[in-house]
Scaffold this motif. Structure first.
Motif, PDB file in Angstrom:
ATOM      1  N   GLU A   1      15.229  12.606  -6.140  1.00 13.84           N
ATOM      2  CA  GLU A   1      15.673  11.616  -5.171  1.00 13.84           C
ATOM      3  C   GLU A   1      14.468  10.936  -4.506  1.00 13.84           C
ATOM      4  O   GLU A   1      14.454   9.711  -4.308  1.00 13.84           O
ATOM      5  N   THR A   2      13.446  11.716  -4.175  1.00  9.68           N
ATOM      6  CA  THR A   2      12.226  11.148  -3.585  1.00  9.68           C
ATOM      7  C   THR A   2      11.578  10.181  -4.570  1.00  9.68           C
ATOM      8  O   THR A   2      11.197   9.057  -4.210  1.00  9.68           O
ATOM      9  N   GLU A   3      11.484  10.625  -5.806  1.00 11.53           N
ATOM     10  CA  GLU A   3      10.862   9.789  -6.828  1.00 11.53           C
ATOM     11  C   GLU A   3      11.615   8.465  -6.955  1.00 11.53           C
ATOM     12  O   GLU A   3      11.006   7.394  -6.985  1.00 11.53           O
ATOM     13  N   ARG A   4      12.928   8.567  -6.981  1.00  7.95           N
ATOM     14  CA  ARG A   4      13.740   7.362  -7.138  1.00  7.95           C
ATOM     15  C   ARG A   4      13.476   6.391  -5.997  1.00  7.95           C
ATOM     16  O   ARG A   4      13.285   5.188  -6.203  1.00  7.95           O
ATOM     17  N   ARG A   5      13.473   6.936  -4.750  1.00  5.37           N
ATOM     18  CA  ARG A   5      13.295   6.060  -3.587  1.00  5.37           C
ATOM     19  C   ARG A   5      11.901   5.425  -3.577  1.00  5.37           C
ATOM     20  O   ARG A   5      11.752   4.246  -3.248  1.00  5.37           O
TER      21      ARG A   5
ATOM     22  N   ALA B   1       8.595   0.725  -4.280  1.00 10.12           N
ATOM     23  CA  ALA B   1       7.401   0.147  -4.901  1.00 10.12           C
ATOM     24  C   ALA B   1       7.778  -1.111  -5.677  1.00 10.12           C
ATOM     25  O   ALA B   1       7.095  -2.133  -5.617  1.00 10.12           O
ATOM     26  N   GLY B   2       8.902  -1.034  -6.371  1.00 10.38           N
ATOM     27  CA  GLY B   2       9.366  -2.183  -7.141  1.00 10.38           C
ATOM     28  C   GLY B   2       9.705  -3.351  -6.230  1.00 10.38           C
ATOM     29  O   GLY B   2       9.278  -4.487  -6.462  1.00 10.38           O
ATOM     30  N   GLU B   3      10.460  -3.057  -5.156  1.00 14.03           N
ATOM     31  CA  GLU B   3      10.878  -4.124  -4.250  1.00 14.03           C
ATOM     32  C   GLU B   3       9.677  -4.791  -3.580  1.00 14.03           C
ATOM     33  O   GLU B   3       9.695  -5.977  -3.269  1.00 14.03           O
ATOM     34  N   LEU B   4       8.639  -4.007  -3.345  1.00 14.06           N
ATOM     35  CA  LEU B   4       7.449  -4.556  -2.689  1.00 14.06           C
ATOM     36  C   LEU B   4       6.508  -5.231  -3.689  1.00 14.06           C
ATOM     37  O   LEU B   4       5.465  -5.750  -3.312  1.00 14.06           O
TER      38      LEU B   4
ATOM     39  N   THR C   1       0.860  -1.185   0.000  1.00 12.23           N
ATOM     40  CA  THR C   1       0.000   0.000   0.000  1.00 12.23           C
ATOM     41  C   THR C   1       0.893   1.231   0.000  1.00 12.23           C
ATOM     42  O   THR C   1       2.129   1.133   0.136  1.00 12.23           O
ATOM     43  N   ILE C   2       0.266   2.364  -0.110  1.00 14.44           N
ATOM     44  CA  ILE C   2       1.014   3.613  -0.053  1.00 14.44           C
ATOM     45  C   ILE C   2       1.778   3.697   1.257  1.00 14.44           C
ATOM     46  O   ILE C   2       2.925   4.158   1.312  1.00 14.44           O
ATOM     47  N   THR C   3       1.162   3.198   2.325  1.00 11.36           N
ATOM     48  CA  THR C   3       1.804   3.255   3.645  1.00 11.36           C
ATOM     49  C   THR C   3       3.063   2.391   3.696  1.00 11.36           C
ATOM     50  O   THR C   3       4.120   2.831   4.151  1.00 11.36           O
ATOM     51  N   THR C   4       2.950   1.141   3.197  1.00 15.71           N
ATOM     52  CA  THR C   4       4.136   0.275   3.267  1.00 15.71           C
ATOM     53  C   THR C   4       5.236   0.793   2.344  1.00 15.71           C
ATOM     54  O   THR C   4       6.422   0.688   2.655  1.00 15.71           O
ATOM     55  N   ILE C   5       4.829   1.349   1.228  1.00 12.36           N
ATOM     56  CA  ILE C   5       5.842   1.924   0.326  1.00 12.36           C
ATOM     57  C   ILE C   5       6.530   3.109   1.004  1.00 12.36           C
ATOM     58  O   ILE C   5       7.770   3.237   0.957  1.00 12.36           O
ATOM     59  N   ALA C   6       5.752   3.953   1.679  1.00 11.20           N
ATOM     60  CA  ALA C   6       6.319   5.128   2.356  1.00 11.20           C
ATOM     61  C   ALA C   6       7.303   4.694   3.439  1.00 11.20           C
ATOM     62  O   ALA C   6       8.390   5.261   3.572  1.00 11.20           O
ATOM     63  N   GLN C   7       6.923   3.662   4.197  1.00 11.73           N
ATOM     64  CA  GLN C   7       7.816   3.164   5.250  1.00 11.73           C
ATOM     65  C   GLN C   7       9.137   2.699   4.659  1.00 11.73           C
ATOM     66  O   GLN C   7      10.216   3.085   5.097  1.00 11.73           O
ATOM     67  N   ARG C   8       9.038   1.876   3.625  1.00 13.04           N
ATOM     68  CA  ARG C   8      10.257   1.315   3.036  1.00 13.04           C
ATOM     69  C   ARG C   8      11.123   2.406   2.407  1.00 13.04           C
ATOM     70  O   ARG C   8      12.360   2.350   2.483  1.00 13.04           O
ATOM     71  N   ALA C   9      10.487   3.377   1.774  1.00 12.74           N
ATOM     72  CA  ALA C   9      11.248   4.424   1.093  1.00 12.74           C
ATOM     73  C   ALA C   9      11.756   5.476   2.074  1.00 12.74           C
ATOM     74  O   ALA C   9      12.646   6.271   1.745  1.00 12.74           O
ATOM     75  N   GLY C  10      11.203   5.492   3.286  1.00 13.26           N
ATOM     76  CA  GLY C  10      11.599   6.509   4.261  1.00 13.26           C
ATOM     77  C   GLY C  10      11.148   7.898   3.852  1.00 13.26           C
ATOM     78  O   GLY C  10      11.861   8.881   4.046  1.00 13.26           O
ATOM     79  N   VAL C  11       9.978   7.976   3.253  1.00 13.84           N
ATOM     80  CA  VAL C  11       9.430   9.287   2.862  1.00 13.84           C
ATOM     81  C   VAL C  11       7.990   9.356   3.369  1.00 13.84           C
ATOM     82  O   VAL C  11       7.456   8.366   3.890  1.00 13.84           O
ATOM     83  N   SER C  12       7.374  10.502   3.224  1.00 12.93           N
ATOM     84  CA  SER C  12       6.003  10.660   3.705  1.00 12.93           C
ATOM     85  C   SER C  12       5.005   9.979   2.766  1.00 12.93           C
ATOM     86  O   SER C  12       5.293   9.749   1.592  1.00 12.93           O
TER      87      SER C  12
ATOM     88  N   ARG D   1       2.191  11.564  -4.289  1.00  9.31           N
ATOM     89  CA  ARG D   1       2.548  12.483  -5.371  1.00  9.31           C
ATOM     90  C   ARG D   1       3.272  11.738  -6.496  1.00  9.31           C
ATOM     91  O   ARG D   1       2.948  11.913  -7.677  1.00  9.31           O
ATOM     92  N   VAL D   2       4.235  10.880  -6.118  1.00  5.23           N
ATOM     93  CA  VAL D   2       4.991  10.166  -7.146  1.00  5.23           C
ATOM     94  C   VAL D   2       4.065   9.256  -7.946  1.00  5.23           C
ATOM     95  O   VAL D   2       4.069   9.256  -9.185  1.00  5.23           O
ATOM     96  N   LEU D   3       3.231   8.489  -7.222  1.00  6.49           N
ATOM     97  CA  LEU D   3       2.387   7.512  -7.919  1.00  6.49           C
ATOM     98  C   LEU D   3       1.290   8.197  -8.725  1.00  6.49           C
ATOM     99  O   LEU D   3       0.719   7.604  -9.627  1.00  6.49           O
ATOM    100  N   ASN D   4       1.013   9.434  -8.387  1.00  2.00           N
ATOM    101  CA  ASN D   4       0.031  10.183  -9.163  1.00  2.00           C
ATOM    102  C   ASN D   4       0.667  11.013 -10.273  1.00  2.00           C
ATOM    103  O   ASN D   4      -0.020  11.766 -10.954  1.00  2.00           O
ATOM    104  N   GLY D   5       1.991  10.891 -10.388  1.00  2.00           N
ATOM    105  CA  GLY D   5       2.653  11.566 -11.493  1.00  2.00           C
ATOM    106  C   GLY D   5       2.816  13.059 -11.265  1.00  2.00           C
ATOM    107  O   GLY D   5       3.020  13.814 -12.217  1.00  2.00           O
ATOM    108  N   LEU D   6       2.744  13.501 -10.024  1.00  3.77           N
ATOM    109  CA  LEU D   6       2.927  14.935  -9.752  1.00  3.77           C
ATOM    110  C   LEU D   6       4.409  15.218  -9.545  1.00  3.77           C
ATOM    111  O   LEU D   6       5.185  14.317  -9.229  1.00  3.77           O
ATOM    112  N   PRO D   7       4.815  16.476  -9.713  1.00  4.55           N
ATOM    113  CA  PRO D   7       6.244  16.807  -9.588  1.00  4.55           C
ATOM    114  C   PRO D   7       6.755  16.488  -8.180  1.00  4.55           C
ATOM    115  O   PRO D   7       6.094  16.781  -7.188  1.00  4.55           O
ATOM    116  N   THR D   8       7.917  15.864  -8.127  1.00  3.77           N
ATOM    117  CA  THR D   8       8.540  15.495  -6.851  1.00  3.77           C
ATOM    118  C   THR D   8      10.039  15.648  -7.027  1.00  3.77           C
ATOM    119  O   THR D   8      10.534  15.598  -8.152  1.00  3.77           O
TER     120      THR D   8
END
Lengths: 337, 337
Positions: A33-37, A42-45, A6-17, A23-30
């Motif tokens: 480095e945040t986008e990469r993480r 998301a890929g790893e999960l 979920t967005i939550t588990t992805i946020a935890q793993r990436a260490g971002v909010s 924002r990243v998954l919705n294609g908004l500007p980020t």
């Protein structure tokens, strides 16, 4: 059923909010480095984009892309004929990409998904690179690969088994009493070319047939290449009594050359194709061909994609279509008992 | 060069404000009566949408639609092969619509232009209705018709001349000494079917050949229909010595039936196709066929549309591609002097 990422588990793993993930998954500007993480997490999960695209109603394109190597190959036509009505019935237009199997073009198509020109993509790549894999992870719309997708890729996958397909052709020719069997393959650095070469080697060994490199010629998957390869092989091994061809176009090229050289088909040289396209029944004699279920694969791919577009969030799925041999005049005759 | 219609001249003719014209042509909500008057005036003035679509940069889709009857007919494939690279080079994706020549579907595609899913459309309609014409006038993006567009339609048009095409085939068979020549046509209520029937009647008269209805059979433009029609015609007129077929698929069906009935081609019955598709060289014997310049028409259509997309505002243009006969084995032999 396990809970998907979920967005939550992805946020935890990436260490971002969570907001950043959204924002990243919705294609908004980020920030890059945040986008990469986020994309890496998301890929790893094993996150498969789906309900995101679905929920962004305002950004839906009602289009699905279909990226193929060669619009002139009727194996893809057979797929289009199945995919288009299924998509149309669900309210989607089909955007066609004929890439000439050029990797850069395929990557460009995948990148285009980021602009949301399409809500999903069906792709038939002949080669699979690191770059493809990266783009699969970064994609913001569901992707179905027809062909072999790498393990762990966040895409649905429709496969066939062309190794077994080559075995079916070779076993048929062997049962007909043929012993000097040549092999006309496509480029061995493509996924289908490699699979067919492996099938050839395996099946030859199992049947006790010679499978040395002198019995193989390679070219591209087009008719002219098939003709050229058949010519080279017949020059080198004039006493061939059969030819296994890696697709129908190659087989048609081989038939052209055999006719020009006055070799009778199937009496002197039996010929098999692969893909069982419309061309197989147009050829004269009609072509024995291994069906890799193009129509069935097209239907399966459309079904998988429509599931995703309807919000299916389960992990990557694989559908496998079994090959089968369709015997016609180019090998016809009694099998030896 | 005369000045083309402008928003001002359209507003004057429609008796509405310039702002209203602008709103309608930009696809913004307007009162239905206003919209109707603007579109009618625009149609009467021969206004061709172009720079409007161009200037609305924010609403560009970078896509072009291509609507054809049958993805399985290689005549369309030959067009796609030319159109796609030209569009791609100009930055456009190709959206494919295979309509099964269903009029309702074609109208739906035309209506879709209003949603701006595409910046332009190339269409190959087999029938031309009032509804088509209305949608051409209402369209907010440039349209190119491959086939016969009605006079005064606000579309660019790429034509061929299949009447002359039928004449070329018939004159060739006549010169070969054939005198009992049958005609396998597509549906006479389609534009191509009607043109071919007219060509058949004209050319038969000019050559002093019989052209009564007993020598004609009609079916759809598919291989199976061609086989069925050939069967019916051979039952009725067993001493036929040639068959003119309205496209290559029909001719392939005819070859199937002739082979099943043991009639030699071309010795007993000579056969001509039309469209000169890839199938013509796959058939055995290879098919003499009238080329209607599919590739050339595809290139011309893409060129006309790209001109519009680049802002060309001149009135409707017509490009005509001349047919030519390609002689192969299905009629080969010496023409009688």
């Amino acid at each position: 059923m396990t809970e998907g990422p979920t967005i939550t588990t992805i946020a935890q793993r990436a260490g971002v909010s969570i907001a950043s993930v959204s924002r990243v998954l919705n294609g908004l500007p980020t920030r890059p480095e945040t986008e990469r993480r986020v994309l890496q997490a998301a890929g790893e999960l094993g996150y498969v984009p789906n309900s995101v695209a679905r929920s962004l109603k305002s950004r839906r394109s009602n289009q699905v892309g279909f990226a193929i190597a060669d619009i002139g190959n009727p194996a893809y036509l057979a797929m289009i004929r199945e995919i288009q009505p299924l998509l149309k019935a669900a309210g989607y237009r089909l955007v066609l990409h004929s890439t000439g199997s050029d990797i850069a073009e395929e990557i460009e198509v995948l990148r285009g998904l980021g602009e949301r020109y399409a809500d999903g993509l069906i792709m038939v790549p002949l080669r699979m690179t690191e770059e493809h894999l990266k783009m699969f992870h970064a994609a913001r719309a569901p992707i179905v690969i027809i062909g072999a997708a790498p393990d762990g890729a966040p895409v649905d996958n429709v496969r066939t088994d062309s190794r077994t397909g080559v075995r079916l052709a070779l076993a048929h020719l062997h049962a007909l009493g043929r012993r000097r069997i040549g092999f006309l393959n496509g480029p061995p650095d493509t996924v289908p070319g490699a699979a067919r070469a492996a099938g050839w080697a395996e099946a030859s060994r199992a049947l006790g047939l010679p499978a040395g490199p002198e019995l193989t010629e390679v070219g591209d998957f087009y008719r002219a290449d098939g003709a050229a390869a058949a010519g080279r092989l017949l020059d080198r091994v004039p006493d061939l009594d059969a030819l296994v061809c890696a697709n129908d176009l190659i087989a048609l090229g081989a038939l052209d050359v055999l006719r020009r050289r006055g070799r009778r088909v199937p009496d002197d040289v039996a010929v098999t194709g692969m893909d069982d396209t419309d061309l197989a029944t147009l050829a004269w004699p009609a072509l024995t061909s291994v069906s890799l279920g193009s129509a069935e694969r097209g239907r399966a791919a459309a079904g998988l994609l429509l599931d995703r577009l309807a919000g299916d969030g389960q992990g990557p799925r694989v559908v496998t279509v079994e090959p089968r041999l369709v015997v016609r005049g180019s090998t016809a005759g009694q099998e030896t008992p």
